[in-house]
Enzyme design. Structure first.
Site, PDB file in Angstrom:
ATOM      1  N   LYS A   1       1.891   1.904  -5.013  1.00 35.40           N
ATOM      2  CA  LYS A   1       2.767   1.269  -6.348  1.00 35.40           C
ATOM      3  C   LYS A   1       1.855   1.523  -7.567  1.00 35.40           C
ATOM      4  CE  LYS A   1       3.113  -2.677  -4.368  1.00 35.40           C
ATOM      5  NZ  LYS A   1       2.612  -2.323  -3.083  1.00 35.40           N
TER       6      LYS A   1
ATOM      7  N   GLY B   1      -4.208  -4.995  -4.185  1.00 34.51           N
ATOM      8  CA  GLY B   1      -5.230  -4.114  -4.433  1.00 34.51           C
ATOM      9  C   GLY B   1      -4.672  -2.861  -5.179  1.00 34.51           C
ATOM     10  N   HIS B   2      -4.959  -2.281  -6.289  1.00 31.61           N
ATOM     11  CA  HIS B   2      -4.516  -1.275  -7.079  1.00 31.61           C
ATOM     12  C   HIS B   2      -5.484  -0.500  -7.601  1.00 31.61           C
ATOM     13  CE1 HIS B   2      -0.300  -3.246  -8.121  1.00 31.61           C
ATOM     14  NE2 HIS B   2      -0.423  -3.087  -6.845  1.00 31.61           N
TER      15      HIS B   2
ATOM     16  N   ASP C   1       0.876  -0.993  -0.167  1.00 24.42           N
ATOM     17  CA  ASP C   1      -0.028  -0.098  -0.061  1.00 24.42           C
ATOM     18  C   ASP C   1       0.875   1.310  -0.170  1.00 24.42           C
ATOM     19  OD1 ASP C   1      -2.388  -1.755   0.410  1.00 24.42           O
ATOM     20  OD2 ASP C   1      -1.705  -1.868   2.331  1.00 24.42           O
TER      21      ASP C   1
ATOM     22  N   GLN D   1       2.163  -6.216  -2.968  1.00 18.78           N
ATOM     23  CA  GLN D   1       2.281  -6.389  -1.383  1.00 18.78           C
ATOM     24  C   GLN D   1       3.822  -5.465  -1.209  1.00 18.78           C
ATOM     25  OE1 GLN D   1       1.892  -9.773  -2.484  1.00 18.78           O
ATOM     26  NE2 GLN D   1      -0.464  -9.014  -2.567  1.00 18.78           N
TER      27      GLN D   1
HETATM   28  P1  IMP Z   1      -2.416 -13.096   2.301  1.00 16.52           P
HETATM   29  O1  IMP Z   1      -1.742 -12.579   1.265  1.00 16.52           O
HETATM   30  O2  IMP Z   1      -3.963 -13.043   2.146  1.00 16.52           O
HETATM   31  O3  IMP Z   1      -2.230 -14.517   2.676  1.00 16.52           O
HETATM   32  O4  IMP Z   1      -2.308 -12.207   3.643  1.00 16.52           O
HETATM   33  C1  IMP Z   1      -1.183 -12.276   4.592  1.00 16.52           C
HETATM   34  C2  IMP Z   1      -0.801 -11.006   5.107  1.00 16.52           C
HETATM   35  O5  IMP Z   1      -0.296 -10.109   4.011  1.00 16.52           O
HETATM   36  C3  IMP Z   1      -1.838 -10.099   5.673  1.00 16.52           C
HETATM   37  O6  IMP Z   1      -1.294  -9.312   6.506  1.00 16.52           O
HETATM   38  C4  IMP Z   1      -2.488  -9.295   4.452  1.00 16.52           C
HETATM   39  O7  IMP Z   1      -3.006  -8.074   4.984  1.00 16.52           O
HETATM   40  C5  IMP Z   1      -1.196  -8.876   3.780  1.00 16.52           C
HETATM   41  N1  IMP Z   1      -1.432  -8.288   2.610  1.00 16.52           N
HETATM   42  C6  IMP Z   1      -1.569  -9.368   1.268  1.00 16.52           C
HETATM   43  N2  IMP Z   1      -1.789  -8.547   0.453  1.00 16.52           N
HETATM   44  C7  IMP Z   1      -1.697  -7.233   0.772  1.00 16.52           C
HETATM   45  C8  IMP Z   1      -1.412  -5.793  -0.125  1.00 16.52           C
HETATM   46  O8  IMP Z   1      -1.738  -5.904  -1.290  1.00 16.52           O
HETATM   47  N3  IMP Z   1      -1.290  -4.840   0.836  1.00 16.52           N
HETATM   48  C9  IMP Z   1      -0.986  -4.908   1.957  1.00 16.52           C
HETATM   49  N4  IMP Z   1      -1.195  -5.980   2.823  1.00 16.52           N
HETATM   50  C10 IMP Z   1      -1.137  -7.292   2.161  1.00 16.52           C
END
Ligand code: IMP
Length: 374
Positions: free
Chosen positions: A16, A40-41, A13, A224
């Site tokens: 990007k 999420g973009h 976040d 991420q």
């Molecule tokens: P997962 O990727 O759904 O398994 O989540 C694992 C961790 O990564 C959690 O803390 C999510 O909130 C975080 N996370 C996954 N994708 C994103 C993203 O695009 N932005 C911020 N945090 C993310």
């Protein structure tokens, strides 16, 4: 030729999407190389808002081809939904501008279920995942029982693989007193989605090899952030893929010499969604103010992001981990309303000063930030 990798230097976040969109105007090919629809973009183009989770950002630009690399995990239900949503906004999507690696692994409905049940059982110790099945899908990949997009070519073979996968997960589900899942409930729907996806598929490495000529610009779009990396992040409070720059090659099918530049995206303060250590988190008024002024709500889950001050220790570590060449600094204007801001310049651990984030969760939770107040 300039092939650029864009990655987040914090916990995701960092903004990007905006930078990738700006760069993708100059790119011939935009490549996603890890993660899935947990990303999420948000893109705003001529007043139109596009929310993308799986498709690379360049998809909304004319003349840009996008590639979902082998390192991405693909939920076929979500993929078709996201394509449809963009088509409703008059974005044309065809095998001419969207290519999906035939070696990318699938996220199946059972992965999402396992993700949700695990999180529920962890209770207060939960990771705070996005609930999209990302972790279980990557586990099956490493466990050598996963299904790939290329498995959509033969229904008997697909059926025997999905049956084995469901059998595997059903052992755990029944041990947890949860209902067993029946692959026969989903196979026809999955198969028909697979037939829609197949025309978009090609080997990802082959596409990169074709684009590897002097006039092509390739943009590798990370999802991420560095500290959510499975190896280098705040394990176990991480995502299940590698988010650092080296993954760009592995997750798409090229060696490191293809890439010329790594751009780190860094936010002027720090946020994190989900659980896990966050040394410069501000639990008081300033954290709330940062969240409000920065609109810090997750694009995918709508969750409120935890907020805190800029942490130079983390960002320096990210620069080293990804051999970052340059930084795009975002959301500086969010700090406009503050009379004073804090910048974390080091940590103390048991009274000793340290200048890096230790690997142990216990130590990460114990460290205290050293601030400069400006
Ligand atoms: P997962 O990727 O759904 O398994 O989540 C694992 C961790 O990564 C959690 O803390 C999510 O909130 C975080 N996370 C996954 N994708 C994103 C993203 O695009 N932005 C911020 N945090 C993310």
């Amino acid at each position: 030729m300039t092939n650029v990798i864009v990655i987040g230097t914090q916990w995701g976040d960092e903004g990007k999407g905006k930078i990738v969109d700006w760069l993708s105007e100059k790119a011939d090919l935009v490549v996603r190389f890890q993660g899935g629809h947990n990303a999420g973009h948000t893109l705003v183009i001529d007043g139109n808002v596009f929310k993308l989770s799986l498709l690379p950002s360049g998809i909304v630009r004319n003349n840009t081809v996008v590639l979902i690399g082998n390192g991405v995990v693909v939920d076929p239900f979500h993929l078709i939904r996201e394509i449809k949503q963009l088509e409703e906004k008059n974005i044309k999507i065809s095998p001419e501008n969207l290519i999906i690696s035939d070696a990318a692994f699938l996220i199946l409905p059972i992965h999402q279920l396992v993700d949700e049940i695990r999180e529920k059982n962890y209770g207060s110790k939960k990771i705070g995942t996005t609930g999209r099945g990302i972790g279980p899908a990557y586990e099956d990949k490493i466990g050598r029982r996963g299904l790939r997009i290329c498995d959509f070519v033969n229904k008997d073979d697909f059926e025997s693989k999905i049956k084995k996968l469901y059998d595997f997960h059903n052992i755990w589900l029944s041990a947890m007193s949860e209902s067993k899942q029946n692959y026969e409930d989903v196979i026809d729907k999955l198969w028909s989605l697979g037939q829609k996806i197949i025309p978009f598929t090609r080997p990802s490495w082959l596409i990169l090899d074709e684009y590897k000529n002097e006039s092509s610009n390739i943009l590798f779009e990370g999802a991420q952030g560095t500290f959510l990396d499975i190896d280098h992040g705040t394990y176990p409070f991480v995502t299940s893929s590698n988010t650092v720059s080296s993954q760009a090659g592995i997750g798409s099918g090229a060696g490191p010499t293809l890439m010329n530049y790594t751009l780190g995206i860094t936010k002027a303060y720090t946020t994190r969604v989900g659980s896990g250590p966050f040394p410069s988190e501000d639990h008081g008024e300033n954290g709330i103010k940062l969240g409000k002024q920065g609109h810090e709500f997750g694009t995918v889950t709508g969750r409120q992001r935890r907020c805190g001050w800029f942490d130079t220790v983390l960002v320096k570590q990210a620069v080293a981990l990804s051999s970052i060449n340059g930084i795009a600094f975002t959301k500086l204007d969010v700090l406009d309303g503050f009379k004073q801001i804090k910048i974390c310049v080091g940590y103390t651990l048991d009274g000793k000063t340290i200048n890096y984030l230790p690997s142990s969760t216990l130590e990460q939770e114990k460290i205290k930030p050293i601030y400069e107040v400006m």
